[in-house]
Structures are given as structure tokens and as C-alpha cells.
Enzyme design. Sequence first.
Site, short mmCIF file in Angstrom:
data_model
loop_
_atom_site.label_atom_id
_atom_site.label_comp_id
_atom_site.label_asym_id
_atom_site.label_seq_id
_atom_site.Cartn_x
_atom_site.Cartn_y
_atom_site.Cartn_z
N ASP A 122 -10.26 3.22 1.69
CA ASP A 122 -10.34 2.69 3.30
C ASP A 122 -11.27 3.75 4.05
O ASP A 122 -11.58 3.28 4.92
CB ASP A 122 -9.02 2.21 3.71
CG ASP A 122 -8.50 0.85 2.93
OD1 ASP A 122 -9.27 -0.01 2.62
OD2 ASP A 122 -7.08 0.77 3.13
N LYS A 146 0.67 -1.43 0.02
CA LYS A 146 0.06 0.07 -0.04
C LYS A 146 0.94 1.34 0.00
O LYS A 146 0.44 2.20 -0.48
CB LYS A 146 -0.86 0.05 1.37
CG LYS A 146 -2.04 -0.87 1.30
CD LYS A 146 -3.07 -0.68 2.27
CE LYS A 146 -4.26 -1.87 2.00
NZ LYS A 146 -5.34 -1.61 3.10
#
Length: 276
Positions: free
Chosen positions: A101, A65
Amino acid sequence: MQLFAVIGYPLKHSLSPYMHTAALAKTKIEGAYVPFEIVPMQFEAVMKSLKVLPFTGYNVTVPYKEKVIPYLDRLDTDAKAIGAVNSIHYSRGRLIGYNTDVYGFLCSLKESLSMTPCGKRVLVLGAGGAARAVVYALLKEKAQSVVVMNRTLDKAKKIIHDMRPLMGRTLLGAYAFDEKYIKKILPAVDLIVNTTSVGLKKSDPLLLPARMLPQRSVAVYDLIYNPAKTKLLQTAERRGYRIANGLGMLVYQGARSFEIWTGKKAPVAVMKKAIG
Ligand code: ATR
């Protein structure tokens, strides 16, 4: 034919392919979503070839990420502030990184716990990548206070330091995992969010001593969704607290990614059913 993938390592247990395959079928988009496991040694080579691969969108998971960022042309505001990307859109020759997210966490909190962070006092357990997205979401929505508690105190301090420019009126604190702090903080929280990996394994201990949980109702959100109820959630449920696991966050971060890539409204119910 539009192609999509989730990149990470290892990827054996990813639910994203099920969720997005169902979404593509429901919206009648001709396409496919596949797991694309990249071994660390080949990561750089793959990233350098992203623009010649035939994919429109990617989800990014552990451990990439943060590592994908140098290979992208642009980041959206959330991804930039957090320093992590979980979704990439390849469009008109440019690779754009997003962090969905944040949206996933906030939608799930609202849906599963009927809660918006505005004015709430929140205890965040853990200070890894997931915690950064959660703390950022809480600041964005103007929580009253956010305390980050972590085994390694320096990492909690680093999140607070990095997020300070975004804090507005929110009070921020960093603490080590210690009973004396837990005792002090727990009586004054509205929401506890577990972002640590503690609870993934059956043998894992309970993160917070049950005797320290307050008598009044607190909401507990655990980012772990497998098992569906960690020891923390089981204990909280027995206390009569409202609880939620991270399945909703997974669905909504995926739904937002789908919308960015396709421009179509994500069929959330279908996506949920595909992995529920
Ligand atoms: P993610 O990207 O999913 O957040 P991570 O960056 O590896 O994953 O972070 C894992 C978090 O779980 C960290 O906060 C870690 O604490 P440390 O920073 O001290 O390593 C926490 N964690 C993992 N195992 C733990 C344990 N046994 N007890 C307490 N915290 C633990």
C-alpha cells in the site's frame, strides 16, 4: 498453474480479481486469481492451513491486514513498521508478508497529482489502518510536516507515537476533528489525504467545511475510489484544486504484489483498464 487469491470478509466488491486476471493473461502466466472470502470464525483454521493450500500469493484486505501477521514467517520492512500486511508471498516453504500500500500510495500520488511528499505539509484525515500506511509513506519520503486529524483523538496520538522513531526531520502532530484546529491547520497545508470511510455513502457529510478551504491551490487525495468523486473531491475540484481518488493506489499496490509473486513486470496499463 499458479494460483493467487484475495482474502478478506466480506469480499463482494473486490476489484482485485479483475485486475490480476487481466495481468496474468497479458503476461501469459498460466494461472488464476480468485476471491477467497473467509468468515471470521474460520479465519484461524484457514491461516493455519496456508502452507498446504496451493496458492503462491495472496492480497489481504479488511478486516485481516493485521490479523494475518502472527501466521507469517517474515515481514518486509514496511509491513513491520506499519503493523499491517496487504500482500503475502508463499515461496520455498515460507510465508512472507509485505505492505505494498505504501508503494501504491506513493506511485499514485506521483502519477495523479505529480507530487512527491518531500518537503510538503500534509494533513491526514483519519487514523485507521489506511492512515498508518499513508503516514509511514509520508515519513519515508521526508514530508516537512504530517498532521493526523481524527474523530477519536487517541487513535491519532497512537499513530504519531508509533511512528515517532521514523520521523527524522518531519514535524508530527495529532488533533481531534474540530473546527478550531481545522481553521488553524488548513491555511498551511500542501496536501490533504482522506483515509476515513466518510464519503463512501451518498448521505455522508463533507469532512471539511468548504468555507475553511484555503484560496490557494491545495492537492487533495481521497483513498476512496467508489464513488469516483466523494463530496470532498467534488468540493476541492470546484475550488480548482488538483484531486485524485484511490484507484491509482489500488492499481499500484496490486502491480507491486504481482511483481513480488511472479518476478515479472506488472502490466500496469492493462490492470488499470480492467477496473477503470
Ligand atoms: P481503514 O483500515 O480503512 O483505515 P478503519 O481502521 O476502520 O478503516 O478506520 C476508519 C477511519 O475512518 C477512522 O479514522 C475513523 O475514525 P475513528 O477512529 O474516530 O473511528 C474514521 N471515521 C469513520 N466514520 C467516521 C465519521 N462519521 N466521522 C469521522 N471519521 C470517521
